[in-house]
Design a protein around this motif. Structure first.
Motif, PDB file in Angstrom:
ATOM      1  N   ALA A   1      54.431 -14.873  61.670  1.00 43.81           N
ATOM      2  CA  ALA A   1      53.129 -15.358  61.986  1.00 43.81           C
ATOM      3  C   ALA A   1      52.731 -16.433  61.121  1.00 43.81           C
ATOM      4  CB  ALA A   1      52.060 -14.296  62.022  1.00 43.81           C
ATOM      5  N   PRO A   2      52.680 -16.605  59.836  1.00 44.08           N
ATOM      6  CA  PRO A   2      52.498 -17.872  58.919  1.00 44.08           C
ATOM      7  C   PRO A   2      53.032 -18.855  59.144  1.00 44.08           C
ATOM      8  CG  PRO A   2      52.831 -15.521  57.725  1.00 44.08           C
ATOM      9  CD  PRO A   2      53.372 -15.290  58.924  1.00 44.08           C
ATOM     10  N   PHE A   3      54.210 -19.011  60.106  1.00 41.67           N
ATOM     11  CA  PHE A   3      54.901 -20.413  60.427  1.00 41.67           C
ATOM     12  C   PHE A   3      53.594 -21.211  61.075  1.00 41.67           C
ATOM     13  CE2 PHE A   3      59.383 -18.649  61.204  1.00 41.67           C
ATOM     14  CZ  PHE A   3      59.491 -18.217  59.738  1.00 41.67           C
ATOM     15  N   SER A   4      52.776 -20.798  61.915  1.00 45.10           N
ATOM     16  CA  SER A   4      51.893 -21.510  62.513  1.00 45.10           C
ATOM     17  C   SER A   4      50.751 -22.291  61.636  1.00 45.10           C
ATOM     18  CB  SER A   4      51.350 -20.742  63.559  1.00 45.10           C
ATOM     19  OG  SER A   4      52.291 -20.636  64.825  1.00 45.10           O
ATOM     20  N   ILE A   5      50.390 -21.153  60.652  1.00 41.16           N
ATOM     21  CA  ILE A   5      48.981 -21.634  60.205  1.00 41.16           C
ATOM     22  C   ILE A   5      49.064 -21.570  58.673  1.00 41.16           C
ATOM     23  CG2 ILE A   5      47.713 -20.543  61.736  1.00 41.16           C
ATOM     24  CD1 ILE A   5      47.270 -18.050  59.810  1.00 41.16           C
ATOM     25  N   ILE A   6      50.329 -21.481  58.034  1.00 40.75           N
ATOM     26  CA  ILE A   6      50.807 -21.507  56.619  1.00 40.75           C
ATOM     27  C   ILE A   6      50.245 -22.922  55.893  1.00 40.75           C
ATOM     28  CG2 ILE A   6      53.138 -22.222  56.826  1.00 40.75           C
ATOM     29  CD1 ILE A   6      53.359 -20.358  54.331  1.00 40.75           C
TER      30      ILE A   6
ATOM     31  N   ILE B   1      44.845 -17.680  71.848  1.00 36.58           N
ATOM     32  CA  ILE B   1      45.237 -18.273  70.526  1.00 36.58           C
ATOM     33  C   ILE B   1      46.704 -18.255  70.358  1.00 36.58           C
ATOM     34  CG2 ILE B   1      44.874 -18.029  67.903  1.00 36.58           C
ATOM     35  CD1 ILE B   1      42.228 -16.633  68.508  1.00 36.58           C
ATOM     36  N   MET B   2      47.371 -17.307  70.578  1.00 33.24           N
ATOM     37  CA  MET B   2      48.719 -17.161  70.386  1.00 33.24           C
ATOM     38  C   MET B   2      49.655 -18.090  71.339  1.00 33.24           C
ATOM     39  SD  MET B   2      48.993 -14.827  68.081  1.00 33.24           S
ATOM     40  CE  MET B   2      47.535 -15.445  67.374  1.00 33.24           C
ATOM     41  N   LEU B   3      49.016 -18.172  72.435  1.00 36.46           N
ATOM     42  CA  LEU B   3      49.757 -19.103  73.327  1.00 36.46           C
ATOM     43  C   LEU B   3      49.665 -20.601  72.867  1.00 36.46           C
ATOM     44  CD1 LEU B   3      48.573 -17.790  76.712  1.00 36.46           C
ATOM     45  CD2 LEU B   3      50.844 -17.419  75.817  1.00 36.46           C
ATOM     46  N   LEU B   4      48.446 -21.073  72.435  1.00 34.61           N
ATOM     47  CA  LEU B   4      48.327 -22.397  71.878  1.00 34.61           C
ATOM     48  C   LEU B   4      49.108 -22.775  70.658  1.00 34.61           C
ATOM     49  CD1 LEU B   4      46.659 -24.864  71.814  1.00 34.61           C
ATOM     50  CD2 LEU B   4      44.890 -23.934  70.351  1.00 34.61           C
ATOM     51  N   MET B   5      49.101 -21.827  69.925  1.00 39.43           N
ATOM     52  CA  MET B   5      50.005 -22.060  68.494  1.00 39.43           C
ATOM     53  C   MET B   5      51.402 -21.991  69.022  1.00 39.43           C
ATOM     54  SD  MET B   5      48.465 -18.954  65.928  1.00 39.43           S
ATOM     55  CE  MET B   5      46.813 -19.345  65.065  1.00 39.43           C
ATOM     56  N   ALA B   6      51.882 -21.246  70.129  1.00 40.03           N
ATOM     57  CA  ALA B   6      53.325 -21.323  70.658  1.00 40.03           C
ATOM     58  C   ALA B   6      53.401 -22.630  71.043  1.00 40.03           C
ATOM     59  CB  ALA B   6      53.625 -20.080  71.475  1.00 40.03           C
ATOM     60  N   ALA B   7      52.641 -22.994  71.926  1.00 42.81           N
ATOM     61  CA  ALA B   7      52.597 -24.423  72.438  1.00 42.81           C
ATOM     62  C   ALA B   7      52.928 -25.456  71.354  1.00 42.81           C
ATOM     63  CB  ALA B   7      51.640 -24.813  73.562  1.00 42.81           C
ATOM     64  N   ASN B   8      51.848 -25.523  70.579  1.00 39.28           N
ATOM     65  CA  ASN B   8      51.985 -26.543  69.412  1.00 39.28           C
ATOM     66  C   ASN B   8      53.325 -26.695  68.525  1.00 39.28           C
ATOM     67  OD1 ASN B   8      49.476 -27.498  69.574  1.00 39.28           O
ATOM     68  ND2 ASN B   8      48.512 -26.161  68.408  1.00 39.28           N
TER      69      ASN B   8
ATOM     70  N   LEU C   1      40.847 -17.490  57.365  1.00 37.63           N
ATOM     71  CA  LEU C   1      41.850 -18.019  58.406  1.00 37.63           C
ATOM     72  C   LEU C   1      43.061 -17.369  58.261  1.00 37.63           C
ATOM     73  CD1 LEU C   1      42.811 -20.212  60.232  1.00 37.63           C
ATOM     74  CD2 LEU C   1      43.505 -21.643  58.304  1.00 37.63           C
ATOM     75  N   CYS C   2      43.803 -16.814  57.322  1.00 38.45           N
ATOM     76  CA  CYS C   2      44.959 -15.987  57.353  1.00 38.45           C
ATOM     77  C   CYS C   2      44.836 -14.560  57.479  1.00 38.45           C
ATOM     78  CB  CYS C   2      45.869 -16.189  56.047  1.00 38.45           C
ATOM     79  SG  CYS C   2      45.053 -15.280  54.556  1.00 38.45           S
ATOM     80  N   ALA C   3      43.448 -14.250  57.761  1.00 39.62           N
ATOM     81  CA  ALA C   3      43.100 -12.815  58.152  1.00 39.62           C
ATOM     82  C   ALA C   3      43.703 -12.615  59.639  1.00 39.62           C
ATOM     83  CB  ALA C   3      41.666 -12.688  57.980  1.00 39.62           C
ATOM     84  N   LEU C   4      43.728 -13.588  60.241  1.00 38.73           N
ATOM     85  CA  LEU C   4      44.320 -13.464  61.771  1.00 38.73           C
ATOM     86  C   LEU C   4      45.795 -12.838  61.697  1.00 38.73           C
ATOM     87  CD1 LEU C   4      44.154 -13.995  64.727  1.00 38.73           C
ATOM     88  CD2 LEU C   4      45.178 -16.269  64.495  1.00 38.73           C
ATOM     89  N   SER C   5      46.559 -13.032  60.721  1.00 35.02           N
ATOM     90  CA  SER C   5      47.838 -12.407  60.674  1.00 35.02           C
ATOM     91  C   SER C   5      47.679 -10.994  60.205  1.00 35.02           C
ATOM     92  CB  SER C   5      48.581 -13.227  59.455  1.00 35.02           C
ATOM     93  OG  SER C   5      48.686 -14.452  59.606  1.00 35.02           O
ATOM     94  N   TYR C   6      46.730 -10.450  59.782  1.00 39.52           N
ATOM     95  CA  TYR C   6      46.820  -9.046  59.302  1.00 39.52           C
ATOM     96  C   TYR C   6      46.112  -8.281  60.327  1.00 39.52           C
ATOM     97  CZ  TYR C   6      48.481 -10.053  54.868  1.00 39.52           C
ATOM     98  OH  TYR C   6      48.959 -10.142  53.645  1.00 39.52           O
TER      99      TYR C   6
ATOM    100  N   GLN D   1      43.383 -24.784  67.314  1.00 40.42           N
ATOM    101  CA  GLN D   1      43.714 -23.464  67.077  1.00 40.42           C
ATOM    102  C   GLN D   1      43.149 -22.772  65.845  1.00 40.42           C
ATOM    103  OE1 GLN D   1      47.999 -24.035  66.610  1.00 40.42           O
ATOM    104  NE2 GLN D   1      48.055 -24.008  64.211  1.00 40.42           N
ATOM    105  N   ASN D   2      42.727 -23.697  64.778  1.00 39.69           N
ATOM    106  CA  ASN D   2      42.075 -22.845  63.533  1.00 39.69           C
ATOM    107  C   ASN D   2      40.672 -22.422  63.909  1.00 39.69           C
ATOM    108  OD1 ASN D   2      44.646 -23.492  61.982  1.00 39.69           O
ATOM    109  ND2 ASN D   2      43.586 -25.258  61.107  1.00 39.69           N
ATOM    110  N   THR D   3      40.049 -22.893  64.471  1.00 38.23           N
ATOM    111  CA  THR D   3      38.402 -22.645  64.764  1.00 38.23           C
ATOM    112  C   THR D   3      38.845 -21.580  65.882  1.00 38.23           C
ATOM    113  OG1 THR D   3      37.528 -25.017  64.650  1.00 38.23           O
ATOM    114  CG2 THR D   3      36.422 -23.266  65.719  1.00 38.23           C
TER     115      THR D   3
END
Length: 468
Positions: free
Chosen positions: A48-53, A125-132, A222-227, A372-374
């Motif tokens: 998961a952190p790949f998208s927001i790290i 949100i997951m779809l948007l991160m995947a698309a990005n 922000l990184c709480a989304l991964s948990y 995606q961050n918001t």
């Protein structure tokens, strides 16, 4: 056994079972603790952190590993609170049911409403991160096209039932761990062979000269989304072979394993890019550029793997979780009846699943506009507020009211949930004003809906079907 599961959605591999006394349909118990761990890890995503790290690194001033550590501590205390409540209320309603019975129906509904905020928008949100992730390498394909294609695929799989979902999840988890292992191996090789630009250093974990608590807590929010996905396990309590022990054990194991992985990959990433300049330049896909330092093929592989993980597997788990929750609330009388429809052949809540798909189709375009961050922080508003309430419910029900429970001790019923509530609240406050405005509006809409639904339209919520 029937009383424990009456009225809950069946997404399991077995057939639905009918409770004669109540005429409610509930599933056959088929999911083991191992299945729950797989489901939870897929929902949370090992990569998961790949998208927001890159975003977490920028906000935390180059210390993403610390941000993931703080978030892990908060989630561990919350997982312990889950472990206290699951044996008392083994139901797919989770925190919604706990708050309803330990506090009041109104409080429980609002908690369930906030859970809906988290789970309903997570797939988009997951779809948007995947698309990005894919858009970086295939810029000719619009982001929204990837999102719509993935949404169509996960809706089709979800309509087939949990049997298909569990099989897909196990294959996906194996593939994700292989990609992660490749990143660790070749990332370490890159650092060792390029001492002029990369190096192992304690400052990649903690740099006191750059540490700022306000910035760090913003990164944690922000990184709480991964948990937060570990709570989705409780929405499948009705299908667990060990409903009173399995979920609590699975949640703690998941948080510890993934917490270690998240911190490790964050640390290695900062060692590969000590200045953080590469990630700061592109916070949506900076990680893939860093991975590409060890070989362009590795950056592409990480991007494709994360796109598939988020676009198919995590969003699929999210759709399953929210469909199960809305089905339970509809069966209780808290939501419209069409959300409580069940396909007896596939044991899938068709109304809730299709409703989720339509809502996420709209949200895709909204989130492309806001970023995606918001969007991730809005989801975290729902998750963190309900996790905060979970800790409050444990303190109130097991600590203050003194509900008799063999596992009840001072540290489990008062001290641990108090620490969990404080840490979660601090992260919650750090979400930002814009996110708070959206979250408060959503909460007020839920209160108005509840009052109109129960007082104005005289609907009654029957929670007895969900009690253990």
């Amino acid at each position: 056994m029937a009383a424990n599961t009456a009225g809950s959605v069946s997404t399991g591999k077995g057939t639905a079972v009918q409770t004669a006394a109540q005429g409610k349909t509930h599933p056959k118990r088929t999911l083991t603790t191992k299945d729950l761990i797989v489901f939870g890890m897929i929902f949370m995503v090992p990569i998961a952190p790949f998208s927001i790290i890159a975003s977490v690194a920028a906000v935390s001033h180059g210390m993403p590993a610390i941000a993931y550590l703080i978030a892990m501590v908060a989630m561990l205390f919350t997982a312990l609170s889950f472990g206290m409540m699951v044996p008392l209320f083994p139901s797919s309603g989770s925190i919604y049911i706990y708050a309803s019975h330990e506090m009041s129906t109104g409080v429980g509904f609002v908690v369930g409403w906030l859970m809906i905020l988290q789970y309903l928008i997570t797939p988009a949100i997951m779809l948007l991160m995947a698309a990005n992730a894919l858009h970086q390498y295939l810029p000719g394909v619009p982001v929204w096209v990837w999102c719509v294609v993935f949404l169509a695929l996960i809706t089709g799989i979800a309509m087939r039932g949990m049997g298909a979902t569990v099989l897909v999840d196990k294959l996906a988890l194996t593939a994700e761990l292989i990609v992660l292992a490749l990143f660790f191996v070749f990332g370490v090789i890159y650092v060792v062979h390029h001492p002029e630009t990369a190096h192992f250093s304690g400052t990649a974990f903690f740099n006191p000269s750059k540490f700022d608590m306000g910035a760090m807590m913003s990164a944690v929010s922000l990184c709480a989304l991964s948990y937060v996905g570990f709570g989705s396990i409780v929405t499948l309590d009705d299908e667990c072979v060990q409903p009173k022990k399995g979920p609590g054990k699975a949640m703690i194991i998941i948080v510890l394993i993934l917490g270690f992985l998240y911190m490790s990959m964050s640390f290695l990433t900062m060692c590969m890019d000590p200045s953080g300049n590469i990630m700061i330049a592109n916070q949506n896909s900076g990680f893939y550029a860093v991975a590409g330092l060890a070989g362009k093929w590795l950056g592409v592989l990480c991007a494709v793997a994360n796109a598939l993980a988020l676009g198919l597997f995590t969003s699929l788990s999210g759709m399953t979780a929210i469909s199960s929750l809305m089905y339970t609330m509809a069966q209780d009388g808290g939501l419209p009846k069409f959300l409580g429809t069940l396909n007896k052949k596939t044991n899938v809540p068709t109304g809730a699943t299709l409703f989720t798909a339509v809502v996420n189709l709209v949200l895709i375009f909204v989130f492309i506009f806001v970023g995606q961050n918001t969007a991730a922080k809005v989801s975290n508003f729902g998750a963190l507020s309900t996790y905060f309430m979970l800790n409050v419910v444990v303190i109130w029900g097991l600590g203050i009211k003194g509900r008799q429970y063999k596992g009840r001790t001072f540290w489990r019923s008062i001290l641990c949930p108090l620490i969990g509530a404080i840490v979660t609240f601090v992260i919650f406050v750090s979400l930002g004003l814009d996110v708070w405005i959206v979250g408060v509006i959503w909460t007020l809409l839920g209160i108005v809906y509840y009052l109109v639904w129960t007082k104005g339209m005289h609907h009654t919520m029957d929670l007895e079907r969900s009690v253990a």
